[in-house]
Design a protein around this motif. Structure first.
Motif, PDB file in Angstrom:
ATOM      1  N   MET A 184     -12.996  -2.094  -9.415  1.00 64.01           N
ATOM      2  CA  MET A 184     -12.933  -1.041 -10.406  1.00 64.01           C
ATOM      3  C   MET A 184     -11.661  -1.220 -11.228  1.00 64.01           C
ATOM      4  O   MET A 184     -10.612  -0.734 -10.866  1.00 64.01           O
ATOM      5  N   LEU A 185     -11.753  -1.936 -12.320  1.00 63.85           N
ATOM      6  CA  LEU A 185     -10.618  -2.195 -13.186  1.00 63.85           C
ATOM      7  C   LEU A 185     -10.599  -1.202 -14.336  1.00 63.85           C
ATOM      8  O   LEU A 185     -11.644  -0.839 -14.867  1.00 63.85           O
ATOM      9  N   ALA A 186      -9.402  -0.778 -14.724  1.00 66.61           N
ATOM     10  CA  ALA A 186      -9.247   0.158 -15.840  1.00 66.61           C
ATOM     11  C   ALA A 186      -7.987  -0.221 -16.617  1.00 66.61           C
ATOM     12  O   ALA A 186      -7.034  -0.732 -16.052  1.00 66.61           O
ATOM     13  N   THR A 187      -7.985   0.049 -17.911  1.00 68.42           N
ATOM     14  CA  THR A 187      -6.833  -0.206 -18.756  1.00 68.42           C
ATOM     15  C   THR A 187      -6.016   1.060 -18.875  1.00 68.42           C
ATOM     16  O   THR A 187      -6.545   2.125 -19.182  1.00 68.42           O
ATOM     17  N   ARG A 188      -4.725   0.948 -18.604  1.00 70.42           N
ATOM     18  CA  ARG A 188      -3.817   2.086 -18.654  1.00 70.42           C
ATOM     19  C   ARG A 188      -2.600   1.748 -19.507  1.00 70.42           C
ATOM     20  O   ARG A 188      -2.199   0.588 -19.607  1.00 70.42           O
ATOM     21  N   GLU A 189      -2.004   2.774 -20.104  1.00 67.74           N
ATOM     22  CA  GLU A 189      -0.772   2.584 -20.866  1.00 67.74           C
ATOM     23  C   GLU A 189       0.367   2.300 -19.902  1.00 67.74           C
ATOM     24  O   GLU A 189       0.494   2.944 -18.862  1.00 67.74           O
ATOM     25  N   SER A 237      -5.539   0.617  -3.416  1.00 66.20           N
ATOM     26  CA  SER A 237      -5.060   1.257  -2.202  1.00 66.20           C
ATOM     27  C   SER A 237      -6.095   2.278  -1.729  1.00 66.20           C
ATOM     28  O   SER A 237      -6.887   2.783  -2.527  1.00 66.20           O
ATOM     29  N   PRO A 238      -6.084   2.597  -0.447  1.00 68.86           N
ATOM     30  CA  PRO A 238      -7.018   3.618   0.046  1.00 68.86           C
ATOM     31  C   PRO A 238      -6.826   4.961  -0.655  1.00 68.86           C
ATOM     32  O   PRO A 238      -7.791   5.669  -0.916  1.00 68.86           O
ATOM     33  N   LEU A 239      -5.575   5.285  -0.987  1.00 70.88           N
ATOM     34  CA  LEU A 239      -5.291   6.547  -1.670  1.00 70.88           C
ATOM     35  C   LEU A 239      -5.933   6.568  -3.056  1.00 70.88           C
ATOM     36  O   LEU A 239      -6.570   7.544  -3.447  1.00 70.88           O
ATOM     37  N   THR A 240      -5.801   5.478  -3.791  1.00 69.68           N
ATOM     38  CA  THR A 240      -6.400   5.379  -5.115  1.00 69.68           C
ATOM     39  C   THR A 240      -7.916   5.398  -5.032  1.00 69.68           C
ATOM     40  O   THR A 240      -8.587   6.016  -5.857  1.00 69.68           O
ATOM     41  N   TRP A 241      -8.464   4.729  -4.024  1.00 70.15           N
ATOM     42  CA  TRP A 241      -9.909   4.704  -3.825  1.00 70.15           C
ATOM     43  C   TRP A 241     -10.436   6.116  -3.581  1.00 70.15           C
ATOM     44  O   TRP A 241     -11.444   6.520  -4.169  1.00 70.15           O
ATOM     45  N   ALA A 284       1.125   2.146   4.775  1.00 73.71           N
ATOM     46  CA  ALA A 284       0.665   0.857   5.294  1.00 73.71           C
ATOM     47  C   ALA A 284      -0.595   0.369   4.592  1.00 73.71           C
ATOM     48  O   ALA A 284      -0.970  -0.787   4.739  1.00 73.71           O
ATOM     49  N   GLY A 285      -1.278   1.244   3.849  1.00 78.06           N
ATOM     50  CA  GLY A 285      -2.466   0.837   3.107  1.00 78.06           C
ATOM     51  C   GLY A 285      -3.691   0.627   3.982  1.00 78.06           C
ATOM     52  O   GLY A 285      -4.604  -0.099   3.609  1.00 78.06           O
ATOM     53  N   GLU A 286      -3.722   1.260   5.137  1.00 73.74           N
ATOM     54  CA  GLU A 286      -4.881   1.170   6.021  1.00 73.74           C
ATOM     55  C   GLU A 286      -6.001   2.050   5.489  1.00 73.74           C
ATOM     56  O   GLU A 286      -5.743   3.135   4.984  1.00 73.74           O
ATOM     57  N   GLY A 287      -7.215   1.620   5.635  1.00 70.83           N
ATOM     58  CA  GLY A 287      -8.351   2.441   5.250  1.00 70.83           C
ATOM     59  C   GLY A 287      -8.550   3.582   6.238  1.00 70.83           C
ATOM     60  O   GLY A 287      -8.102   3.508   7.385  1.00 70.83           O
ATOM     61  N   LEU A 288      -9.226   4.626   5.798  1.00 73.45           N
ATOM     62  CA  LEU A 288      -9.444   5.774   6.677  1.00 73.45           C
ATOM     63  C   LEU A 288     -10.210   5.420   7.954  1.00 73.45           C
ATOM     64  O   LEU A 288      -9.812   5.870   9.037  1.00 73.45           O
ATOM     65  N   PRO A 289     -11.296   4.642   7.887  1.00 78.26           N
ATOM     66  CA  PRO A 289     -11.994   4.319   9.137  1.00 78.26           C
ATOM     67  C   PRO A 289     -11.103   3.586  10.147  1.00 78.26           C
ATOM     68  O   PRO A 289     -11.146   3.873  11.338  1.00 78.26           O
ATOM     69  N   ALA A 290     -10.292   2.661   9.671  1.00 79.26           N
ATOM     70  CA  ALA A 290      -9.394   1.924  10.571  1.00 79.26           C
ATOM     71  C   ALA A 290      -8.322   2.849  11.150  1.00 79.26           C
ATOM     72  O   ALA A 290      -7.984   2.754  12.332  1.00 79.26           O
ATOM     73  N   ALA A 291      -7.783   3.749  10.321  1.00 78.61           N
ATOM     74  CA  ALA A 291      -6.770   4.686  10.803  1.00 78.61           C
ATOM     75  C   ALA A 291      -7.355   5.639  11.834  1.00 78.61           C
ATOM     76  O   ALA A 291      -6.712   5.935  12.850  1.00 78.61           O
ATOM     77  N   GLU A 292      -8.561   6.127  11.580  1.00 80.16           N
ATOM     78  CA  GLU A 292      -9.214   7.018  12.551  1.00 80.16           C
ATOM     79  C   GLU A 292      -9.443   6.318  13.878  1.00 80.16           C
ATOM     80  O   GLU A 292      -9.205   6.899  14.936  1.00 80.16           O
TER      81      GLU A 292
END
Length: 154
Positions: free
Chosen positions: A1-6, A32-36, A118-126
């Motif tokens: 999911m790419l987007a152009t930002r200023e 990142s998982p947060l951005t996702w 750490a950038g871990e995904g939610l399933p892995a963290a759970e």
């Protein structure tokens, strides 16, 4: 999911508007998982901003393990730099990070660190925390709300 930002001095702007005379950058919204989670509507703007600020303090404090040499420029006292030096900025970021994690609380700091820093995904963290499936999203939202309160975000 790419987007152009200023591109601003603080980093890429979150809004999608770019003028003809502005510098732009292409960002990966799924980086990142947060951005996702934010891109899919699972986090509010306030929660996302709190998580990004916590991650920025984590990175500025240089709390992640170092895997290579440091190539930072040496500070020379004659340059007239009246601001904080690199060590002082690092200590200030460490204090902000520690205070924000303490504000989240003992039970919530684990999921914050794993997903935001750490950038871990939610399933892995759970799975690592031995939590039930799909419980991490709710706990992460509560933790990010507390961090947003700590940073006094509106």
């Amino acid at each position: 999911m790419l987007a152009t930002r200023e591109l601003t001095p603080e980093g890429p702007r979150r809004s999608a508007t770019c003028g003809p005379r502005t510098r732009s950058v292409t960002v990966n919204l799924a980086e990142s998982p947060l951005t996702w989670l934010h891109a899919r509507g699972h986090l509010t703007d306030r929660q996302f901003d709190a998580g990004e600020r916590l991650r920025a303090d984590f990175e500025r404090a240089q709390l992640s393990p170092s895997i290579t040499m440091r190539w930072d420029a040496v500070r020379i006292s004659s340059t007239g730099d009246r601001g904080l030096n690199a060590s002082e900025r690092q200590l200030a970021a460490r204090q902000r990070f520690d205070a924000a994690v303490a504000e989240a609380g003992k039970g919530l700091s684990d999921i914050l660190w794993r997903v935001v820093c750490a950038g871990e995904g939610l399933p892995a963290a759970e799975k690592t925390l031995d939590w039930p499936a799909r419980s991490g999203k709710l706990v992460l939202r509560i933790a990010l709300d507390r961090v947003a309160d700590h940073y006094r975000m509106v």
